[in-house]
Design a protein around this motif. Structure first.
Motif, short mmCIF file in Angstrom:
data_model
loop_
_atom_site.label_atom_id
_atom_site.label_comp_id
_atom_site.label_asym_id
_atom_site.label_seq_id
_atom_site.Cartn_x
_atom_site.Cartn_y
_atom_site.Cartn_z
N ILE A 103 1.04 -1.21 0.41
CA ILE A 103 0.52 -0.29 -0.08
C ILE A 103 1.22 1.46 0.07
O ILE A 103 1.45 1.33 0.90
CB ILE A 103 -1.03 0.03 1.24
N ALA A 105 0.53 5.82 -0.39
CA ALA A 105 -0.46 6.83 -0.07
C ALA A 105 0.20 8.79 -0.08
O ALA A 105 1.50 8.03 0.35
CB ALA A 105 -0.72 6.31 1.86
N TYR A 126 5.66 2.11 2.18
CA TYR A 126 4.41 1.85 1.59
C TYR A 126 4.91 0.67 2.90
O TYR A 126 5.20 0.38 3.92
CB TYR A 126 5.15 0.24 0.62
N ALA A 139 -5.65 0.37 2.99
CA ALA A 139 -6.19 1.25 1.80
C ALA A 139 -7.38 2.13 2.55
O ALA A 139 -7.29 3.07 2.40
CB ALA A 139 -6.43 0.49 1.13
N LEU A 142 -6.48 4.68 4.97
CA LEU A 142 -6.10 5.86 4.95
C LEU A 142 -6.87 7.11 3.93
O LEU A 142 -6.60 7.90 3.73
CB LEU A 142 -4.49 5.65 3.50
N GLN A 143 -7.69 5.84 2.73
CA GLN A 143 -8.27 6.56 1.78
C GLN A 143 -9.48 7.82 2.86
O GLN A 143 -9.59 8.75 2.70
CB GLN A 143 -9.03 6.49 0.97
N VAL A 149 -4.89 7.00 -2.52
CA VAL A 149 -4.14 5.34 -2.65
C VAL A 149 -3.56 4.50 -3.38
O VAL A 149 -4.55 4.65 -4.01
CB VAL A 149 -5.09 4.63 -1.30
N ASP A 151 -2.70 0.01 -4.77
CA ASP A 151 -2.08 -0.69 -3.88
C ASP A 151 -1.91 -1.77 -4.51
O ASP A 151 -2.60 -1.23 -6.32
CB ASP A 151 -3.68 -1.70 -2.69
#
Length: 155
Positions: A103, A105, A126, A139, A142-143, A149, A151
């Motif tokens: 992942i 971001a 990551y 993910a 984090l969004q 993001v 992945d």
């Protein structure tokens, strides 16, 4: 010293590091636990490539791939003077499309990645997961925090 004793000592050390890192706020204990578990499972399931090639019960397509990889490895050693180390000497069938999922971001409209810091390994842009579900959950979180993001499963 017996192998089991060495492994127990190793896991105790790693567990202590995980607890200390979790207390220090580096990252969650569950993240370290999934990482350790996934790594140990893969290491325990390794099979020697030479033995797979020689084993008559190895499926033909797998035997051919292992023989090809072995020949390429030998070429790299003989002709390219690359090191003759343990790389590409073992194989694991993980039973899924990927070994790990990563992942990445960054803040919206930014090219500066979010980084995560780990004891011993330092900071990286990551987070890696042995579980696709855990990667997706991270993910989504984090969004929710407003980050863009990516992945590795999104392809």
């Amino acid at each position: 010293m017996p192998w089991a004793t060495v492994m127990r000592a190793f896991f105790r050390s790693v567990a202590a590091m995980i607890v200390m890192s979790g207390l220090a706020g580096c990252t969650s204990i569950s993240y370290y636990a999934q990482s350790l578990k996934g790594h140990v499972e893969i290491m325990a399931a390794r099979q020697d490539v030479g033995e797979l090639i020689d084993d008559p019960s190895t499926p033909g397509t797998l035997r051919a791939r292992m023989a090809s990889a072995s020949a390429i490895r030998q070429f790299a050693i003989d002709e390219l003077a690359l090191p003759d180390n343990n790389s590409y000497r073992s194989y694991v069938n993980v039973g899924r499309d990927a070994v790990t999922w990563a992942i990445f971001a960054a803040p919206e409209f930014s090219l500066t990645p979010r980084t995560w810091c780990f004891p011993v390994f330092g900071c990286v842009p990551y987070r890696g997961y042995f579980s696709k579900r855990s990667a997706i959950e991270t993910a989504v979180e984090l969004q929710r925090q407003g980050l863009d993001v990516y992945d590795t499963d999104a392809g």
